[in-house]
Write a protein that holds these residues in place. Structure first.
Motif, PDB file in Angstrom:
ATOM      1  N   ILE A  55       0.862  -1.178   0.000  1.00 25.79           N
ATOM      2  CA  ILE A  55       0.000   0.000   0.000  1.00 25.79           C
ATOM      3  C   ILE A  55       0.899   1.229   0.000  1.00 25.79           C
ATOM      4  CG2 ILE A  55      -1.720   1.312   1.274  1.00 25.79           C
ATOM      5  CD1 ILE A  55      -2.662  -1.410   2.453  1.00 25.79           C
ATOM      6  N   LEU A  56       0.791   2.027  -1.040  1.00 24.66           N
ATOM      7  CA  LEU A  56       1.581   3.254  -1.134  1.00 24.66           C
ATOM      8  C   LEU A  56       0.695   4.419  -0.681  1.00 24.66           C
ATOM      9  CD1 LEU A  56       3.322   2.755  -4.604  1.00 24.66           C
ATOM     10  CD2 LEU A  56       4.177   2.167  -2.344  1.00 24.66           C
ATOM     11  N   LYS A  57       1.033   4.980   0.468  1.00 27.12           N
ATOM     12  CA  LYS A  57       0.248   6.100   0.987  1.00 27.12           C
ATOM     13  C   LYS A  57       0.573   7.396   0.271  1.00 27.12           C
ATOM     14  CE  LYS A  57      -0.506   4.216   5.552  1.00 27.12           C
ATOM     15  NZ  LYS A  57      -0.425   4.456   6.997  1.00 27.12           N
ATOM     16  N   ARG A  58       1.783   7.519  -0.215  1.00 25.14           N
ATOM     17  CA  ARG A  58       2.225   8.698  -0.945  1.00 25.14           C
ATOM     18  C   ARG A  58       2.937   8.248  -2.214  1.00 25.14           C
ATOM     19  NH1 ARG A  58      -0.494  10.612   2.472  1.00 25.14           N
ATOM     20  NH2 ARG A  58      -0.012  12.123   4.061  1.00 25.14           N
ATOM     21  N   VAL A  59       2.928   9.110  -3.214  1.00 21.75           N
ATOM     22  CA  VAL A  59       3.608   8.815  -4.478  1.00 21.75           C
ATOM     23  C   VAL A  59       4.605   9.945  -4.744  1.00 21.75           C
ATOM     24  CG1 VAL A  59       3.300   8.331  -6.929  1.00 21.75           C
ATOM     25  CG2 VAL A  59       1.528   7.636  -5.303  1.00 21.75           C
ATOM     26  N   GLU A  94       1.636  13.714  -4.401  1.00 23.50           N
ATOM     27  CA  GLU A  94       0.526  14.012  -5.308  1.00 23.50           C
ATOM     28  C   GLU A  94      -0.266  15.255  -4.931  1.00 23.50           C
ATOM     29  OE1 GLU A  94      -0.539  10.139  -3.134  1.00 23.50           O
ATOM     30  OE2 GLU A  94       1.180  11.422  -3.416  1.00 23.50           O
ATOM     31  N   ASP A  95      -0.211  15.654  -3.669  1.00 26.56           N
ATOM     32  CA  ASP A  95      -0.916  16.867  -3.252  1.00 26.56           C
ATOM     33  C   ASP A  95      -0.032  18.113  -3.359  1.00 26.56           C
ATOM     34  OD1 ASP A  95       0.804  16.331  -1.172  1.00 26.56           O
ATOM     35  OD2 ASP A  95      -0.747  16.198   0.369  1.00 26.56           O
ATOM     36  N   ILE A 128       4.112  13.550 -14.908  1.00 28.61           N
ATOM     37  CA  ILE A 128       4.729  12.216 -14.821  1.00 28.61           C
ATOM     38  C   ILE A 128       3.821  11.273 -14.043  1.00 28.61           C
ATOM     39  CG2 ILE A 128       6.670  10.921 -13.815  1.00 28.61           C
ATOM     40  CD1 ILE A 128       8.375  13.508 -14.377  1.00 28.61           C
ATOM     41  N   ARG A 129       3.243  11.749 -12.952  1.00 25.77           N
ATOM     42  CA  ARG A 129       2.386  10.909 -12.116  1.00 25.77           C
ATOM     43  C   ARG A 129       1.189  10.382 -12.914  1.00 25.77           C
ATOM     44  NH1 ARG A 129       2.398  14.151  -8.315  1.00 25.77           N
ATOM     45  NH2 ARG A 129       3.984  13.188  -7.032  1.00 25.77           N
TER      46      ARG A 129
END
Length: 133
Positions: A55-59, A94-95, A128-129
């Motif tokens: 589980i990736l909480k942040r990218v 991402e934010d 990119i994301r």
């Protein structure tokens, strides 16, 4: 409880600029693709993978902005990189939150230049994301 760890070894077979960004993105994509090993009867079998993902909480996406004279660029060619005065690697989530900064090169940066470089890096990270997620 069982605890695991992840480590990365990255080797460049071709230098074509942007290694910090490429290695960071490679690590992120490896985590995105990772699967938990099978755990049965109190033992871990690293040769068998489950369908359960990490589980990736942040990218976090790293983007390096290069300054040549009064210009800012990303993803320079080998020739352009040879003319770089200074670089700033900006890693953001991402934010749009910053999670890492690294300055390289012997040049100086003003507060305004840093702000512009961060803004450009966050904008490119969003692009990119969209491609990798």
């Amino acid at each position: 409880e069982k605890v695991g760890s992840v480590s990365f070894d990255v080797l460049s077979v071709n230098y074509a600029c942007g290694l910090i960004d490429a290695f960071g993105l490679a690590a992120l994509l490896a985590l995105k693709d990772a699967r938990f090993p099978e755990f049965k009867d109190g033992a871990v079998d690293y040769h068998k993978k489950t369908d359960r993902k990490l589980i990736l909480k942040r990218v976090p996406i790293p983007v390096t902005v290069f300054k040549i004279g009064n210009n800012f660029i990303v993803d320079p060619t080998v020739e352009e990189e040879g003319a770089v005065d200074v670089r700033l690697t900006v890693t953001s989530t991402e934010d749009g939150r910053l999670c890492a900064l690294q300055k390289g090169g012997e040049g100086e940066l003003s507060t305004e230049e840093i702000a512009k470089m961060i803004e450009l890096a966050i904008s490119k990270a969003k692009e990119i994301r969209k491609l990798v997620m």
